[in-house]
Design an enzyme around this catalytic site. Sequence first.
Site, PDB file in Angstrom:
ATOM      1  CB  SER A   1      17.135 -40.119 -11.062  1.00  0.00           C
ATOM      2  OG  SER A   1      18.192 -39.385 -10.466  1.00  0.00           O
TER       3      SER A   1
ATOM      4  CB  THR B   1      18.746 -37.315  -1.550  1.00  0.00           C
ATOM      5  OG1 THR B   1      17.461 -37.917  -1.735  1.00  0.00           O
ATOM      6  CG2 THR B   1      18.993 -36.332  -2.681  1.00  0.00           C
TER       7      THR B   1
ATOM      8  CB  CYS C   1      -1.274  -4.142   8.547  1.00  0.00           C
ATOM      9  SG  CYS C   1      -0.199  -2.766   8.108  1.00  0.00           S
TER      10      CYS C   1
ATOM     11  CD1 TRP D   1      19.106 -34.150 -17.272  1.00  0.00           C
ATOM     12  CD2 TRP D   1      18.302 -33.855 -15.207  1.00  0.00           C
ATOM     13  NE1 TRP D   1      20.030 -33.425 -16.577  1.00  0.00           N
ATOM     14  CE2 TRP D   1      19.556 -33.224 -15.305  1.00  0.00           C
ATOM     15  CE3 TRP D   1      17.618 -33.790 -13.997  1.00  0.00           C
ATOM     16  CZ2 TRP D   1      20.142 -32.564 -14.232  1.00  0.00           C
ATOM     17  CZ3 TRP D   1      18.197 -33.119 -12.951  1.00  0.00           C
ATOM     18  CH2 TRP D   1      19.433 -32.517 -13.055  1.00  0.00           C
TER      19      TRP D   1
ATOM     20  CG  ASP E   1      21.471 -38.074  -6.365  1.00  0.00           C
ATOM     21  OD1 ASP E   1      21.943 -39.063  -6.947  1.00  0.00           O
ATOM     22  OD2 ASP E   1      20.253 -37.888  -6.198  1.00  0.00           O
TER      23      ASP E   1
ATOM     24  CD  GLU F   1      -1.434  -2.411   1.914  1.00  0.00           C
ATOM     25  OE1 GLU F   1      -2.266  -3.226   2.337  1.00  0.00           O
ATOM     26  OE2 GLU F   1      -0.193  -2.593   2.003  1.00  0.00           O
TER      27      GLU F   1
ATOM     28  N   GLY G   1      13.072 -38.892  -1.568  1.00  0.00           N
ATOM     29  CA  GLY G   1      12.875 -40.137  -2.284  1.00  0.00           C
ATOM     30  C   GLY G   1      11.656 -40.861  -1.747  1.00  0.00           C
TER      31      GLY G   1
END
Length: 370
Positions: free
Chosen positions: A178, A206, A85, A180, A210, A59, A302
């Site tokens: 995985s 993970t 507010c 892609w 990775d 505002e 996962g």
Amino acid sequence: MCERTAAKLDETFMARAIELARLGEGKTAPNPLVGAILVKNGRVIGEGWHECFGQAHAEVNVIRNAQNLQNDPVGSTLYVTLEPCCHYGKTPPCTELIIRNRIERVVMGILDPNPMVAGRGAEALRKAGISVETGVLEEDCRRLNEIFIHFITTKRPFVTIKAAVSLDGKIAAYTGASKWISGENSRREVQLLRNSYTAVMVGVNTVLEDDPELTCRLPGGSSPLRIILDSHLRIPKTSRVLAGSDTMIACIEDVDSNTVCDLEALGATVLRCKSNEGRVDLKDLMEKLGDLGIDSILLEGGGTVNAAAFSQGIVNKLLLHMAPKILGGVSAKTFVEGLGVPSPDCAQQFRIQDVGLHGEDIRIIAYPYE
């Protein structure tokens, strides 16, 4: 002007305010995303949004913008996605500014669920003689601030599970490969989400498989806090997620104190949580993260982590990128693993909110029934 035409114009202007609000994504948390425009004699005379936490509200910015353009806000209509507010915080009340500038009408998307506001802003404006309307594009405005609404009312993070899956529900080939599964557009959306969410969370497997950085790779984007679910502190001290001081590791209470000290010496924060069948109790973790002011989590887990998240009831939203591929393989990892449910009648039910093509993939957005 007929009532139907006026209502359509209100929706058009509110849609623009929503667009402006999204310009603050990744910068306003734990404050809401808010956009605003000023309209006078059918013409937009100012635009603004909440740009960054601790800075001016939408505002304030919209009125400044109008004045900088030599436009007088007196007699105008203010369209704002969230109720202004009416209390002193990091900034003065926006209702006072609206009244002082003699704005004639205020159209709001939704009332503010914050107990410090919760309708009081609208009432203050009405008492000052300003016409107030609420509920314009209400559902869109709620979706815009689903994170803020959840956090301000529950004090717990809003959790979105994000997953890239094949048409047969696999998140990796039987070899573990995985990259892609999903297409380029879907992968870019992941970066946009990392920019928007306060934290990204994965399981330690993970990290072990990775060694990801879990950062936002958008130019000028904000990288999220990284949370690793590592019940027994198996994370290698050379992991890339341990670079910097923006990593939290959630473990169970009964872990080796020396390992905790070693990780903290690397700059990580270690959160000891209650145990749920030998693993981190996710509900307890959510309480701890909420107490730390973490309002949102993008869960990129996962199958094991996702199964725990669903079974422990912490999931607020599901985002699937389904690639037009069939991977097959009885041993290939699936999106949700674990024991599962004994029959379809026991399944957790979701309401699909949106389905559409996203590049070459199908994107599905769904919410659990409450």
